[in-house]
Scaffold this active site. Structure first.
Site, PDB file in Angstrom:
ATOM      1  N   SER A   1       2.766   3.804   7.769  1.00 14.18           N
ATOM      2  CA  SER A   1       2.254   2.505   8.186  1.00 14.18           C
ATOM      3  C   SER A   1       0.736   2.513   8.329  1.00 14.18           C
ATOM      4  O   SER A   1       0.119   3.556   8.545  1.00 14.18           O
ATOM      5  CB  SER A   1       2.879   2.110   9.522  1.00 14.18           C
ATOM      6  OG  SER A   1       2.266   2.829  10.569  1.00 14.18           O
ATOM      7  N   ARG A   2       0.147   1.340   8.233  1.00 16.33           N
ATOM      8  CA  ARG A   2      -1.299   1.230   8.348  1.00 16.33           C
ATOM      9  C   ARG A   2      -1.763   1.608   9.750  1.00 16.33           C
ATOM     10  O   ARG A   2      -2.770   2.286   9.911  1.00 16.33           O
ATOM     11  CB  ARG A   2      -1.749  -0.199   8.015  1.00 16.33           C
ATOM     12  CG  ARG A   2      -3.242  -0.261   7.748  1.00 16.33           C
ATOM     13  CD  ARG A   2      -3.760  -1.678   7.643  1.00 16.33           C
ATOM     14  NE  ARG A   2      -3.169  -2.413   6.530  1.00 16.33           N
ATOM     15  CZ  ARG A   2      -3.587  -3.626   6.168  1.00 16.33           C
ATOM     16  NH1 ARG A   2      -4.590  -4.211   6.800  1.00 16.33           N
ATOM     17  NH2 ARG A   2      -2.992  -4.256   5.171  1.00 16.33           N
TER      18      ARG A   2
ATOM     19  N   GLY B   1      -1.610   5.338  10.038  1.00 18.48           N
ATOM     20  CA  GLY B   1      -2.546   5.902   9.064  1.00 18.48           C
ATOM     21  C   GLY B   1      -3.989   5.818   9.532  1.00 18.48           C
ATOM     22  O   GLY B   1      -4.756   6.782   9.406  1.00 18.48           O
TER      23      GLY B   1
ATOM     24  N   GLU C   1      -1.572   6.693   2.097  1.00 20.01           N
ATOM     25  CA  GLU C   1      -0.993   5.544   1.423  1.00 20.01           C
ATOM     26  C   GLU C   1      -0.396   4.707   2.537  1.00 20.01           C
ATOM     27  O   GLU C   1       0.554   5.130   3.199  1.00 20.01           O
ATOM     28  CB  GLU C   1       0.083   5.994   0.441  1.00 20.01           C
ATOM     29  CG  GLU C   1       0.541   4.878  -0.444  1.00 20.01           C
ATOM     30  CD  GLU C   1       1.903   5.156  -1.001  1.00 20.01           C
ATOM     31  OE1 GLU C   1       2.137   6.254  -1.526  1.00 20.01           O
ATOM     32  OE2 GLU C   1       2.752   4.254  -0.881  1.00 20.01           O
TER      33      GLU C   1
ATOM     34  N   CYS D   1       7.248   1.220  -1.189  1.00 22.93           N
ATOM     35  CA  CYS D   1       5.797   0.964  -1.084  1.00 22.93           C
ATOM     36  C   CYS D   1       5.383  -0.081  -2.101  1.00 22.93           C
ATOM     37  O   CYS D   1       4.376  -0.759  -1.929  1.00 22.93           O
ATOM     38  CB  CYS D   1       4.966   2.200  -1.370  1.00 22.93           C
ATOM     39  SG  CYS D   1       5.776   3.760  -1.075  1.00 22.93           S
TER      40      CYS D   1
ATOM     41  N   GLU E   1       2.082  -7.012   5.745  1.00 22.07           N
ATOM     42  CA  GLU E   1       3.160  -6.298   5.067  1.00 22.07           C
ATOM     43  C   GLU E   1       4.413  -6.367   5.925  1.00 22.07           C
ATOM     44  O   GLU E   1       4.400  -5.946   7.079  1.00 22.07           O
ATOM     45  CB  GLU E   1       2.786  -4.831   4.813  1.00 22.07           C
ATOM     46  CG  GLU E   1       3.805  -4.121   3.934  1.00 22.07           C
ATOM     47  CD  GLU E   1       3.601  -2.604   3.848  1.00 22.07           C
ATOM     48  OE1 GLU E   1       3.871  -2.042   2.786  1.00 22.07           O
ATOM     49  OE2 GLU E   1       3.190  -1.997   4.854  1.00 22.07           O
TER      50      GLU E   1
END
Lengths: 523, 523
Positions: free
Chosen positions: B236-237, B240, B257, B294, B386
C-alpha cells in the site's frame, strides 16, 4: 547599477528580486563589481512553467536536433573561449593554463559533443524488443531537470554547461540551471552561448534556463515542485542532504554527489620500488586545483616503515616548498581552516601547514596531517571528515590487520586507490584489502591517483552513500549518465505505426544498438 | 501450541518473540490454527548479522553456483507444488485452477529459472570496457536485500520466492524476506524449499532468511539499518511511504510498488466495432483475482455515447451475474468498503454492487461506479483513490477535450490502456491523448487489458511516482529488474589478473554480452 538578468523562457530578463550578491576575485581577496540577483519564487515559477511547456515540445523534437544544439553550443563556447576563460579565472583564481583554457574548457566541449553523439546514436535508450510477445521498451525523457553545479569546476560541472547538463539535455529534457554563486558571470556567459545555440538550432527556447541564487526556502520548494522530473546536485553533504529530503518527499529522483575523501593506499613493496616517484605523484594530486577536487586524495593509508616515513617527509617538504594557491572563496578557506582544526581536535597531528597564509587572495598553507591507525580506529567518524582544499591526512598502520580494520570503517567514497609493487611482493596484501575497499568505492584504481576523471563510457563517477545517493549511477561517462534523466517506457501490443522509431520492427536509426530477443544488434 | 519458527542463518529456530498472529481462511472467514511469531528486534539483528556475512561470502561465489541454487529452488517448488498450492489456497482463497496451480506457480518457477539463466549469462552486469584508457566497469552485488512482498500474489511476488527475490539473488545478494502475514504458512513452505536448495548447492545458508512479522517500529528500524544494501516493497501507498522515508534517511535505495488505478480508455470507434467483446474483456480483467491485482483496471474512461452506455450496462449486468469471489482478508474487505464509500462521497454513483455480500468468507459485491468528467475534474484526487478489489469507476466525458483534461490530472500509474478502432477512425483521437497518457504510465497498452504482466525482458512493471518510487526501474522483466540490486563498480588501471572475469580482456564467460569501445559483442 542594475543587477544582471536571469535567463527565463529564452530571454534575459530582470529578475524578480529584492536582494543581490556579488562574486569574489579570490586571487585578490576582493568582491567583483557586478550585482547578481537572488531570485524570489516568482522566477522559479516562471522557469518551471516554461520548462514544463518546453518538456512537452521536446518530446516531439527529433534526437538529431537535440544533438545539433549540443554540438552548436560546444562550438559557441569555443568561439567565445577567451572571454569565458577570463571570466572564470577572475571568479575562481584557477590557472588559465594548464587548467581553464587547455584542460577544463576542452573537456567541457568534449562532454557536450559526446552527449550530442549519444543523442544522435540513441543507443542510450536501451531499446529492448520482445518480438514474440510484441512488448517493447526504451528510455524516454523524465521531464524538466534542475541542475545545481559545484563551486570547483566552473565549466565541466557547471549547471548550465557541465556533465549533468549535457546528460539531461541529451535525454531530451529541458534544464533549469542554478548558477553557482562563486562564478555567476562565467555562468552568464555560458548561458548566453546556450541561448544562441538554441536559437540557431530551433529548439524550444526554454530548453535552457538559468537563475543565479534563491533563498534556502525557495530552493527546497523548487526541489519539491511536482513539475520537476529530476534533480542533479554536486556540492556539500550538508546542503545535499537537505535537497535530498525535499525531493524525495515528493518522489522526485535526485542524484547527489556529496563528499568523498578518496583513500589512497600505499602497500610496502610499492614504496620500496618507487617511493620518490610516488611522493611526487601524491603531492601533485593533493595540490591540483588547491585540493578542491571531488576526487582529491584526502586520506593516505600506509604501513609503518622507513619507506613510509621517507615518503611522508618528501610530501611534507614539497607541501612546504610549493606556494599555496588561492582557494575559491573566503568561505572555502574558513571551512578548510575549521576542518583542519576538527581533525586536530580528533587527534591528528600537524606535519606541515595548518595555517592561513597571507594574501593576496584566500590562501591556506598546504597541509599534511598525520594520525596512527589506533587514533583513526578510535575516532573513525571525526577523522573521515571531508576537508575540502589543500589538506590531507596520512594514517599509518602497524600491520595489515589494522589497515584492514581502517578500510572496514570507511564510509562510501567516489574512489579508492591501491599502489602495489610491480614485482608481485604486495600481491598477498592486495588480496587482503582490495575486496573490502572495492565495495566502499565507485572506482577502484591501481597505481594511479584518483584526480583524473576521464569522460569514458566505462567511468564511474559515483559511489556508495554518502558519496552519492545511489551506488548504481554515474555522473560522468556517456551514455550511462544520461539514463539518470530518463523514464522507462514500455509498449505492450502497441501498433507499429504508433511506436517510437527505435523500437519499431525496423529501427528508424541504423546506428542504434538494440536488444532484440536477448541479442544486441545494430542497424 | 508453539509458534512457527523463523529461518535465520540457515536454521529454523524459535523466534525472539512475545506476540503471535494467525492467518485467516478467507473463504471460510475463520482464523487458521497455526501461531506465527511477531519477531522482536533480536531476530532482525541476527538476520542482519548473518546476511552481512553471507553477502561477503557470496561475492566470492561463482555466478553459475548462484544460478544452480535458483534452478534447484524452482525444481524443489515444483516437487512440493501440491502442498504449497494447498497452503496458498487455504490462506488466500485464490482458486487452485486456473490460478495458483497452473498460472502463478508456473510463473514463479519460470521467474526463478529466468533469473538463473541471467545469473549464468552475466549480461545483466553491463560489462563496459574502454580498452584505450584501460577503464572498465560492471555491476556487482549491492549487499543484503530486504524484500517485503504483497498480500495478493502468494508465490510470484512473495518476498521469499517472487520477482524481487529472484532478482536480488541473481545479482549475488542475500535476501531477508518478510513474509506477508496473510500467507505465512505458504511462505514457510517456500522458504523450506529455498533452504533445501541452498544446502544442495552449497551456497551460504544465510543467503535466504525469513521472518514473519515485526512491529512497525522495528520495521522502520530495519529499513534504516546501515547493513541493508537495498529494499524492495510491494504494497500500500501508506506503508510504502513510511518505509521510503526510513530507508532514504540513511541513503539506502528502496524500490516501491505502491498503488495504481490503471486507466483504460475506450475510444468511440472501438466501441462501435466490438463493444460486446470489450465488455467481456473488461469484466474479466476487473474481476480477475477479485480485482486484487496491482494492474487491475480501476478507472475506465469513455466518451458519452449510446455505445458507451451499452458497454457499461453489459459490464454492470455481468458484475451482477458473476458471483462475488472471496477477498484476501477481512481487512481487505473493510478497505474496499471504505474505498467505495469514499468514491461515493466524492460524487461517484453506484451502478451496481456497493455492499458486503453474505459469506462464507469475506465477500463484497462486484461494484461498478460512475462519474461524469465534470465530477472527476472537480475532485481529481478523491476520485483517483485506489480501491483495491472488485470495484471499478467509469468516467464519461462529453468530448475529447474533457477526456484530455482528465488524463492530464492523472497521477503516475503502472499502466494505461487505449482501445481504438481497427478501421483507423480513432487515430486522430489516439494521437491527441496518447502522449499525455504515455508520460503518466510505465506501460502503455493498445487494445489490451493491463492485468497480464508477462515476464519479458521488455516489460516495465513500474511507472511514475506514486505508482513506484523511481520511473527508471522495473520490478518485472529480467535482466532489467536485477540491476536494481547492484552497485556500479569501475576499475581504473587495475591489473588484468585482478579484474572480475567479465571485464578482463578475454571474458571468463563466452555467453556474456559486453560493450567494448561502444559496440556490443558476445564471446
Amino acid at each position: 547599477m542594475d543587477a544582471a538578468q536571469v535567463l527565463i523562457a529564452g530571454e534575459w530578463r530582470k529578475a524578480n528580486s529584492k536582494k543581490t550578491f556579488q562574486a569574489e576575485n579570490p586571487a585578490a581577496g576582493q568582491p567583483l563589481p557586478t550585482l547578481f540577483p537572488i531570485s524570489e519564487w516568482a522566477d522559479c515559477e516562471l522557469a518551471l512553467a516554461a520548462a514544463s511547456k518546453a518538456a512537452e515540445e521536446l518530446r516531439r523534437v527529433e534526437p538529431k536536433r537535440v544533438a545539433a544544439f549540443l554540438d552548436g553550443y560546444a562550438h559557441n563556447i569555443e568561439s567565445s573561449a577567451a572571454q569565458i576563460v577570463e571570466a572564470a579565472h577572475e571568479e575562481t583564481a584557477l590557472p588559465v593554463s594548464p587548467r581553464l583554457k587547455d584542460v577544463e574548457l576542452p573537456r567541457t566541449v568534449n562532454q557536450l559533443r559526446q552527449a550530442a553523439a549519444a543523442a544522435r546514436e540513441e543507443s542510450w535508450k536501451r531499446a529492448t524488443l520482445d518480438t514474440k510477445l510484441n512488448i517493447r521498451s526504451c528510455f524516454a525523457p523524465i521531464g524538466p531537470v534542475v541542475v545545481l553545479g559545484p563551486n570547483n569546476f566552473p565549466f565541466a560541472f557547471n549547471g548550465v554547461s557541465g556533465g549533468d547538463f549535457a546528460a539531461a539535455i541529451a535525454a531530451g529534457n529541458p534544464v533549469i540551471a542554478k548558477a553557482h554563486p562563486l562564478h555567476p558571470n562565467t555562468s552568464r556567459l555560458l548561458a548566453e552561448e546556450a541561448r544562441k545555440a538554441l536559437s540557431e538550432t530551433g529548439l524550444p527556447m526554454a530548453t535552457v534556463q538559468m537563475i543565479y541564487q534563491v533563498s534556502n526556502e525557495d530552493g527546497l520548494r523548487l526541489m519539491s515542485d511536482p513539475r520537476v522530473g529530476a534533480i542533479a546536485f554536486t556540492g556539500s553533504r550538508n546542503v545535499g542532504l537537505q535537497l535530498k529530503q525535499a525531493a524525495e518527499s515528493v518522489g522526485t529522483p535526485i542524484y547527489l554527489e556529496m563528499s568523498s575523501i578518496n583513500p589512497v593506499i600505499f602497500l610496502p613493496g610499492a614504496l620500496e620500488e618507487r617511493g620518490d616517484q610516488l611522493a611526487t605523484e601524491l603531492t601533485d594530486s593533493c595540490l591540483a586545483g588547491s585540493g578542491q577536487f571531488c576526487t582529491s586524495p584526502n586520506l593516505i593509508l600506509l604501513m609503518e616503515s622507513d619507506q613510509a616515513e621517507s615518503l611522508l617527509q618528501k610530501v611534507a617538504d614539497a607541501f612546504k616548498e610549493r606556494p599555496a594557491q588561492p582557494l575559491l572563496s573566503s568561505g572555502g578557506r574558513k571551512h578548510l581552516s575549521e576542518g583542519v582544526a576538527a581533525l586536530r581536535e580528533a587527534g591528528a597531528q600537524l606535519a606541515v601547514g595548518g595555517e592561513v597564509v597571507d594574501g593576496p587572495g584566500y590562501r591556506y598553507a598546504n597541509t599534511l596531517l598525520r594520525a596512527t591507525a589506533k587514533q583513526f580506529l578510535s575516532s573513525p567518524h571525526a577523522l573521515q571528515r571531508e576537508v575540502f582544499g589543500n589538506a590531507t591526512l596520512a594514517v599509518t598502520a602497524t600491520d595489515a590487520a589494522e589497515l584492514l580494520d581502517i578500510i572496514q570503517l570507511l564510509e562510501g567514497n567516489l574512489t579508492g586507490s591501491i599502489y602495489s609493487a610491480r614485482s608481485g611482493s604486495d600481491d598477498v596484501g592486495y588480496e587482503q584489502i582490495a575486496p573490502a575497499l572495492r565495495r566502499r568505492v565507485g572506482r577502484l584504481l591501481n597505481d594511479k591517483m584518483p584526480t583524473g576523471v576521464a569522460v569514458s563510457p566505462a567511468m564511474n563517477h559515483g559511489g556508495p552513500y554518502p558519496s552519492t545517493s545511489h551506488p548504481g549511477f554515474t555522473a560522468v561517462g556517456i551514455p550511462a549518465s544520461i539514463v539518470r534523466f530518463a523514464a522507462l517506457h514500455c509498449y505492450d501490443g502497441v501498433r507499429q505505426e504508433r511506436l517510437p522509431g527505435v523500437i519499431k520492427d525496423k529501427s528508424s536509426n541504423p546506428a542504434t544498438w538494440r536488444s532484440i530477443d536477448g541479442a544486441w544488434v545494430q542497424g
